[in-house]
Write a protein that holds these residues in place. Structure first.
Motif, PDB file in Angstrom:
ATOM      1  N   LEU A  48       8.950   1.828  27.877  1.00  0.00           N
ATOM      2  CA  LEU A  48       8.193   0.820  27.153  1.00  0.00           C
ATOM      3  C   LEU A  48       7.211   0.149  28.099  1.00  0.00           C
ATOM      4  O   LEU A  48       7.268   0.337  29.318  1.00  0.00           O
ATOM      5  N   TYR A  50       4.484  -3.542  28.523  1.00  0.00           N
ATOM      6  CA  TYR A  50       3.968  -4.828  28.094  1.00  0.00           C
ATOM      7  C   TYR A  50       2.476  -4.870  28.408  1.00  0.00           C
ATOM      8  O   TYR A  50       2.056  -4.616  29.542  1.00  0.00           O
ATOM      9  N   LEU A  56       8.647 -10.350  23.623  1.00  0.00           N
ATOM     10  CA  LEU A  56       9.697  -9.354  23.450  1.00  0.00           C
ATOM     11  C   LEU A  56       9.042  -8.023  23.148  1.00  0.00           C
ATOM     12  O   LEU A  56       8.381  -7.869  22.134  1.00  0.00           O
ATOM     13  N   VAL A  57       9.227  -7.081  24.035  1.00  0.00           N
ATOM     14  CA  VAL A  57       8.583  -5.779  23.915  1.00  0.00           C
ATOM     15  C   VAL A  57       9.574  -4.787  23.344  1.00  0.00           C
ATOM     16  O   VAL A  57      10.633  -4.556  23.927  1.00  0.00           O
ATOM     17  N   LYS A  58       9.240  -4.201  22.223  1.00  0.00           N
ATOM     18  CA  LYS A  58      10.122  -3.221  21.610  1.00  0.00           C
ATOM     19  C   LYS A  58       9.854  -1.846  22.197  1.00  0.00           C
ATOM     20  O   LYS A  58       8.724  -1.432  22.359  1.00  0.00           O
ATOM     21  N   GLY A  59      10.938  -1.131  22.495  1.00  0.00           N
ATOM     22  CA  GLY A  59      10.798   0.213  23.012  1.00  0.00           C
ATOM     23  C   GLY A  59      11.231   1.231  21.988  1.00  0.00           C
ATOM     24  O   GLY A  59      11.773   0.905  20.945  1.00  0.00           O
ATOM     25  N   ASP A  64      14.821  -2.858  24.954  1.00  0.00           N
ATOM     26  CA  ASP A  64      13.784  -3.869  24.823  1.00  0.00           C
ATOM     27  C   ASP A  64      13.525  -4.471  26.184  1.00  0.00           C
ATOM     28  O   ASP A  64      14.310  -4.281  27.122  1.00  0.00           O
ATOM     29  N   SER A  65      12.465  -5.222  26.289  1.00  0.00           N
ATOM     30  CA  SER A  65      12.204  -5.928  27.531  1.00  0.00           C
ATOM     31  C   SER A  65      11.599  -7.274  27.200  1.00  0.00           C
ATOM     32  O   SER A  65      10.765  -7.380  26.295  1.00  0.00           O
ATOM     33  N   GLU A  66      12.033  -8.264  27.918  1.00  0.00           N
ATOM     34  CA  GLU A  66      11.526  -9.601  27.672  1.00  0.00           C
ATOM     35  C   GLU A  66      10.620 -10.019  28.811  1.00  0.00           C
ATOM     36  O   GLU A  66      11.052 -10.126  29.970  1.00  0.00           O
ATOM     37  N   LYS A  77      16.418  -4.760  28.724  1.00  0.00           N
ATOM     38  CA  LYS A  77      17.636  -5.199  28.063  1.00  0.00           C
ATOM     39  C   LYS A  77      18.049  -4.217  26.969  1.00  0.00           C
ATOM     40  O   LYS A  77      17.214  -3.534  26.383  1.00  0.00           O
ATOM     41  N   LYS A  78      19.351  -4.198  26.724  1.00  0.00           N
ATOM     42  CA  LYS A  78      19.905  -3.449  25.607  1.00  0.00           C
ATOM     43  C   LYS A  78      21.172  -4.167  25.170  1.00  0.00           C
ATOM     44  O   LYS A  78      21.990  -4.522  26.009  1.00  0.00           O
TER      45      LYS A  78
END
Lengths: 108, 114
Positions: A48, A50, A56-59, A64-66, A77-78
């Motif tokens: 993913l 940014y 909040l970046v959706k993969g 995900d990644s914040e 994150k997961k």
């Protein structure tokens, strides 16, 4: 100059628990940040990125990644780890600088 | 589609010998890159090419050269190999040269210089 840093060489998580792989960045202006995963004896795969917009970046791989501007962080994150998530994870920035990688080990 | 292919998969090379690592992509990406991956150091950029006919130096270019005669191919040459060039080498490409394009990686070449 831009750079990224991964403060942990290894992260251990039990299956089913949430996972976080940390990345911090230093950059002037708007950063472009990326996460990649590497499985054994394979090349890196894009997870993913940014660019701008939502923090909040959706993969596409359930990760995900914040993005946190004030903390200059871009943690991966997961909510629930799987054993198959065990791999080497890299964050990177738009200057083609990669972190040193974090080995994620998910135990059954 | 194949994406990015690299050859050889692995190689053992005597110090002082020359070698070319091959990289081919079929995605028509403008930009291509060569990295080396070493334990504890992550990935480091060796050379890059933003478009056919142009190349640039990365973080660790010494001892390596590249060429970009066409869009698809981006070979990396070691003119006279040294043991410190023992590493895993990855070729990558990206669509365009903007800062926000993700990279696609090949499977890597494991090189041992003795």
């Amino acid at each position: 100059a831009q750079s990224v840093a991964q403060p942990e060489d290894q992260v251990n998580v039990a299956e089913g628990n949430p996972l976080t792989v940390k990345c911090t960045y230093s950059v002037s202006g708007n950063p472009y940040l990326f996460w990649y995963v590497q499985y054994p004896n394979r090349g890196l795969q894009f997870l993913l990125k940014y660019i701008t917009g939502d923090n909040l970046v959706k993969g596409s791989y359930v990760f995900d990644s914040e993005f946190n501007y004030s903390q200059t962080s871009f943690h991966l994150k997961k909510p629930s780890a799987l054993v198959s998530d065990s791999a080497l994870y890299f964050c990177a920035d738009s200057t083609l600088t990669f972190g040193k990688g974090t080995m994620l080990l998910v135990s059954p | 589609t194949a994406g990015i292919t690299q050859a050889p998969t692995s190689q053992i090379l005597a110090a002082g010998r020359s070698m070319t690592l091959r990289c081919t992509q079929d995605m028509r990406h403008n930009a291509m890159y060569w990295y080396r991956q070493d334990l504890g150091l992550g990935l480091r950029l060796i050379h890059y090419s933003n478009t056919a006919g142009t190349t640039g130096k990365g973080e660790v270019p010494d001892g390596y050269s590249v060429s970009r005669a066409n869009t698809d191919d981006f070979p990396l040459t070691l003119a006279s190999a040294v043991p410190s060039q023992t590493s895993v080498y990855f070729c990558a490409s990206s669509d365009g040269v903007t800062d926000y394009n993700e990279q696609f990686f090949g499977p890597g070449t494991r090189l041992t210089v003795l």
